[in-house]
Design an enzyme around this catalytic site. Structure first.
Site, PDB file in Angstrom:
ATOM      1  N   ASN A  16      44.014  41.023  26.207  1.00  0.00           N
ATOM      2  CA  ASN A  16      42.880  42.136  25.837  1.00  0.00           C
ATOM      3  C   ASN A  16      42.027  42.375  27.297  1.00  0.00           C
ATOM      4  O   ASN A  16      42.486  42.263  28.103  1.00  0.00           O
ATOM      5  CB  ASN A  16      42.606  39.944  26.219  1.00  0.00           C
ATOM      6  N   LYS A  18      39.500  44.059  27.162  1.00  0.00           N
ATOM      7  CA  LYS A  18      37.555  44.120  27.405  1.00  0.00           C
ATOM      8  C   LYS A  18      37.379  44.050  27.618  1.00  0.00           C
ATOM      9  O   LYS A  18      37.160  45.829  26.490  1.00  0.00           O
ATOM     10  CB  LYS A  18      37.701  42.817  28.865  1.00  0.00           C
ATOM     11  N   HIS A  45      36.004  33.877  22.608  1.00  0.00           N
ATOM     12  CA  HIS A  45      36.835  33.981  24.223  1.00  0.00           C
ATOM     13  C   HIS A  45      35.508  33.670  25.075  1.00  0.00           C
ATOM     14  O   HIS A  45      34.585  33.234  24.612  1.00  0.00           O
ATOM     15  CB  HIS A  45      36.793  35.652  24.513  1.00  0.00           C
ATOM     16  N   GLU A  67      33.637  34.510  27.331  1.00  0.00           N
ATOM     17  CA  GLU A  67      32.815  35.366  28.033  1.00  0.00           C
ATOM     18  C   GLU A  67      31.911  35.926  26.792  1.00  0.00           C
ATOM     19  O   GLU A  67      31.045  35.639  26.792  1.00  0.00           O
ATOM     20  CB  GLU A  67      33.454  37.093  27.946  1.00  0.00           C
ATOM     21  N   GLU A  96      42.074  28.669  26.952  1.00  0.00           N
ATOM     22  CA  GLU A  96      41.725  29.393  28.288  1.00  0.00           C
ATOM     23  C   GLU A  96      40.957  28.478  29.417  1.00  0.00           C
ATOM     24  O   GLU A  96      39.542  29.233  28.830  1.00  0.00           O
ATOM     25  CB  GLU A  96      41.601  30.729  28.252  1.00  0.00           C
ATOM     26  N   GLY A 134      40.320  35.485  35.283  1.00  0.00           N
ATOM     27  CA  GLY A 134      39.644  36.727  36.024  1.00  0.00           C
ATOM     28  C   GLY A 134      39.469  36.042  36.811  1.00  0.00           C
ATOM     29  O   GLY A 134      39.040  37.387  38.159  1.00  0.00           O
ATOM     30  N   SER A 172      44.766  34.850  34.084  1.00  0.00           N
ATOM     31  CA  SER A 172      45.319  34.666  35.609  1.00  0.00           C
ATOM     32  C   SER A 172      46.586  34.870  35.354  1.00  0.00           C
ATOM     33  O   SER A 172      47.393  34.367  36.594  1.00  0.00           O
ATOM     34  CB  SER A 172      44.904  34.024  36.860  1.00  0.00           C
TER      35      SER A 172
END
Ligand code: PGA
Length: 249
Positions: free
Chosen positions: A9, A11, A94, A96, A166, A172, A212
């Site tokens: 991904n 992003k 996701h 985010e 996730e 991240g 991660s």
């Protein structure tokens, strides 16, 4: 046999020339792999990425889409538009998107329906926040995210669904769920599916781990029986690291 999948991904990273460089690096390293390999560039780079990778075994997938077919939704992209540039798979939900763009389970259910109605494959993401895990509520949160967005579906829909667990606290941050934490949650997710749809469906759905994942920890995470691959953010921006993760299978 469940599919093993490693998806990168990207992003909101990489302009066109950076995307082309990364794709060149990926192409020079691509080899036969046990896993399906996917990369998700930003919208504007989907078509050049698709053209550059269409003769390889790397699939180009989208990071998001809108639920409507078309219309007055300024700035949005529909399933049809994705398919028109060769994209067959879309990441939805996701964290985010949930956090910064207020995507709710209800909205995501509509996006999942739209993708499936267009014969697209969905990588559906979900995961608990740190506070949920600290209070011991991670299974309740994850179970509800899955039920709210997916449990209106017929069992046949699951052949086009990949799940991606996730944990938000691991995305991240450099902090990874331990292989045992990942396995425990993946087993819970599979049981949640089995309770609703039966073992055949539950055992056929690939469940990816994201958060991660790096070359140094991929092999141990992927060795867990209910972990069928990974959704990779930061490490997917480097071709060497990404293929080290792909080859961890
Ligand atoms: P990360 O991102 O690998 O950089 O933690 C994972 C993701 O957001 O899918």
């Amino acid at each position: 046999m469940r599919k093993q999948i490693v998806a990168g991904n990207w992003k909101m990273n990489n302009d066109l020339s950076q995307t082309e460089s990364l794709i060149d690096a990926l192409k020079s390293k691509a080899q036969t792999s046990n896993a399906e390999v996917m990369v998700a560039p930003t919208f504007t780079n989907l078509y050049p990425a698709f053209e550059a990778l269409k003769t390889t075994n790397i699939e180009v997938v989208a990071q998001n889409m809108h639920f409507a077919e078309n219309g007055a939704y300024t700035g949005e992209i529909s399933a049809n538009m994705l398919k028109g540039v060769g994209v067959q798979t879309v990441i939805l939900g996701h964290s985010e998107r949930r956090e910064y763009f207020n995507e709710t389970d209800e909205l995501l259910a509509k996006k999942v329906d739209a993708a499936l109605a267009n014969n697209m494959r969905v990588i559906f993401c979900f995961g608990e926040e740190l506070a949920d895990r600290k209070s011991g509520n991670e299974e309740t949160v994850v179970g509800n995210q899955i039920k709210n967005a997916l449990f209106h579906l017929e069992s046949s829909a699951f052949k086009n669904i990949v799940l991606a667990y996730e944990p938000v606290w691991a995305i991240g941050t450099g902090e990874t769920a331990s292989p045992e934490q990942a396995q425990d949650m993946h087993a819970f997710i599979r049981k949640t599916l089995a309770d609703k749809y039966g073992n055949d469906v539950a055992n056929s759905v690939s469940i990816l781990y994201g958060g991660s994942v790096k070359p140094a920890n991929a092999e141990e995470i992927f060795s867990k029986p209910d972990v069928d691959g990974g959704l990779i953010g930061g490490a997917s921006l480097n071709a060497d690291d990404f293929f080290a993760i792909v080859n961890a299978f």
